[in-house]
Write a protein that holds these residues in place. Structure first.
Motif, mmCIF file in Angstrom:
data_model
loop_
_atom_site.group_PDB
_atom_site.id
_atom_site.type_symbol
_atom_site.label_atom_id
_atom_site.label_comp_id
_atom_site.label_asym_id
_atom_site.label_seq_id
_atom_site.Cartn_x
_atom_site.Cartn_y
_atom_site.Cartn_z
ATOM 1 N N TYR A 132 -15.171 27.917 8.114
ATOM 2 C CA TYR A 132 -14.144 27.003 8.609
ATOM 3 C C TYR A 132 -12.795 27.662 8.396
ATOM 4 O O TYR A 132 -12.672 28.627 7.646
ATOM 5 C CB TYR A 132 -14.226 25.630 7.922
ATOM 6 N N GLU A 133 -11.777 27.149 9.049
ATOM 7 C CA GLU A 133 -10.485 27.832 9.107
ATOM 8 C C GLU A 133 -9.346 26.931 8.630
ATOM 9 O O GLU A 133 -9.419 25.708 8.743
ATOM 10 C CB GLU A 133 -10.182 28.252 10.553
ATOM 11 N N ARG A 134 -8.288 27.574 8.119
ATOM 12 C CA ARG A 134 -7.055 26.890 7.754
ATOM 13 C C ARG A 134 -5.877 27.714 8.288
ATOM 14 O O ARG A 134 -5.833 28.931 8.090
ATOM 15 C CB ARG A 134 -6.928 26.739 6.239
ATOM 16 N N PRO A 135 -4.919 27.083 8.957
ATOM 17 C CA PRO A 135 -3.804 27.822 9.566
ATOM 18 C C PRO A 135 -2.855 28.436 8.535
ATOM 19 O O PRO A 135 -2.785 27.981 7.392
ATOM 20 C CB PRO A 135 -3.084 26.757 10.396
ATOM 21 N N ILE A 136 -2.127 29.442 8.980
ATOM 22 C CA ILE A 136 -1.146 30.141 8.152
ATOM 23 C C ILE A 136 0.192 30.129 8.875
ATOM 24 O O ILE A 136 0.255 30.359 10.087
ATOM 25 C CB ILE A 136 -1.589 31.593 7.885
ATOM 26 N N VAL A 137 1.261 29.867 8.107
ATOM 27 C CA VAL A 137 2.623 29.907 8.655
ATOM 28 C C VAL A 137 3.466 30.837 7.791
ATOM 29 O O VAL A 137 3.542 30.655 6.570
ATOM 30 C CB VAL A 137 3.271 28.502 8.694
ATOM 31 N N ILE A 138 4.088 31.807 8.435
ATOM 32 C CA ILE A 138 5.060 32.686 7.791
ATOM 33 C C ILE A 138 6.391 32.398 8.486
ATOM 34 O O ILE A 138 6.563 32.723 9.662
ATOM 35 C CB ILE A 138 4.657 34.165 7.933
ATOM 36 N N GLU A 139 7.297 31.750 7.771
ATOM 37 C CA GLU A 139 8.550 31.309 8.382
ATOM 38 C C GLU A 139 9.511 32.481 8.597
ATOM 39 O O GLU A 139 9.213 33.630 8.239
ATOM 40 C CB GLU A 139 9.180 30.205 7.537
ATOM 41 N N ASP A 140 10.684 32.190 9.168
ATOM 42 C CA ASP A 140 11.683 33.210 9.495
ATOM 43 C C ASP A 140 12.163 33.973 8.264
ATOM 44 O O ASP A 140 12.209 33.434 7.155
ATOM 45 C CB ASP A 140 12.913 32.559 10.150
ATOM 46 N N ASP A 141 12.545 35.237 8.493
ATOM 47 C CA ASP A 141 13.236 36.068 7.505
ATOM 48 C C ASP A 141 12.403 36.352 6.260
ATOM 49 O O ASP A 141 12.939 36.506 5.162
ATOM 50 C CB ASP A 141 14.576 35.430 7.113
ATOM 51 N N VAL A 142 11.100 36.461 6.422
ATOM 52 C CA VAL A 142 10.189 36.746 5.307
ATOM 53 C C VAL A 142 9.839 38.231 5.313
ATOM 54 O O VAL A 142 9.663 38.839 6.361
ATOM 55 C CB VAL A 142 8.911 35.886 5.415
ATOM 56 N N VAL A 143 9.718 38.800 4.116
ATOM 57 C CA VAL A 143 9.193 40.154 3.940
ATOM 58 C C VAL A 143 7.916 40.053 3.112
ATOM 59 O O VAL A 143 7.914 39.432 2.046
ATOM 60 C CB VAL A 143 10.205 41.072 3.227
ATOM 61 N N ILE A 144 6.850 40.653 3.622
ATOM 62 C CA ILE A 144 5.583 40.710 2.892
ATOM 63 C C ILE A 144 5.323 42.177 2.562
ATOM 64 O O ILE A 144 5.145 43.004 3.461
ATOM 65 C CB ILE A 144 4.440 40.110 3.720
ATOM 66 N N GLY A 145 5.311 42.487 1.288
ATOM 67 C CA GLY A 145 5.130 43.861 0.843
ATOM 68 C C GLY A 145 3.732 44.381 1.099
ATOM 69 O O GLY A 145 2.766 43.623 1.203
ATOM 70 N N GLY A 146 3.631 45.696 1.189
ATOM 71 C CA GLY A 146 2.378 46.368 1.486
ATOM 72 C C GLY A 146 1.250 45.983 0.554
ATOM 73 O O GLY A 146 1.447 45.732 -0.634
ATOM 74 N N GLY A 147 0.055 45.933 1.130
ATOM 75 C CA GLY A 147 -1.139 45.648 0.355
ATOM 76 C C GLY A 147 -1.307 44.201 -0.056
ATOM 77 O O GLY A 147 -2.209 43.882 -0.829
#
Length: 192
Positions: A132-147
């Motif tokens: 089963y699935e759950r949605p993901i939201v990454i809002e504006d101006d976000v930085v996600i570091g490597g790994g």
């Protein structure tokens, strides 16, 4: 891919309920996405050409001024919305079996995994490929570091930084410096 097939697959995968992951139509949609990703990646790696029209035809939305590096993979694409001024570095896997929304001015570092999928908790159902699935939201101006890994059902608030190597398993507030496994907001970046 035909719109009727997309709608039928979304009716199964986006409902938030257990479903059989090796359904014939789900496999068709997945195979189509993998084929487009392979074509795109091959052009980037071997000809240094970024053919965003391939991805634009696959995604629900692809904004302006987007850069997506090689070895990018998305499970379906049609559940993925990418805003403007987004950079996705190499080796990012984005399992969009339900909606994934990436805002504007987002950077996703190399070797990140963004996963909407949860496998069945019952071992018999899990062995028979139910999930089963759950949605993901990454809002504006976000930085996600490597790994980093973004788990199902997570929302990352606007303006936040997720430090490299973090495992995000719960929502993160806006304008926060976040790190760890599990990832936590350590401090505010600025007052709202």
């Amino acid at each position: 891919m035909e719109q009727d097939l997309i709608k039928r697959v979304q009716a199964i995968t986006n409902a938030g309920k257990l479903y059989y992951d090796y359904n014939e139509e789900i496999d068709l949609a997945r195979d189509y996405s993998f084929k487009i990703c392979r074509q795109y990646n091959d052009l980037v790696q071997h000809q240094n050409e970024y053919h965003y029209e391939l991805l634009a035809g696959l995604f629900a939305h692809l904004g302006k001024n987007v850069r997506i590096e090689a070895n990018f993979l998305t499970e379906f694409g049609f559940n993925l919305s990418v805003g403007d001024n987004v950079t996705i570095l190499q080796d990012v896997s984005l399992i969009d079996c339900t909606f994934v929304t990436i805002g504007n001015n987002v950077v996703i570092g190399p070797h990140c995994g963004i996963y909407t999928a949860n496998h069945a908790e019952d071992p018999k159902l899990r062995a028979n490929h139910y999930c089963y699935e759950r949605p993901i939201v990454i809002e504006d101006d976000v930085v996600i570091g490597g790994g980093s890994v973004i788990a199902p059902g997570v929302k990352i608030g606007a303006g936040s930084i997720v430090q490299a190597g973090s495992v995000v398993v719960k929502d993160l507030p806006a304008n926060s410096f976040c790190l760890g496994d599990p990832c936590q907001a350590i401090r505010k970046l600025r007052e709202d």
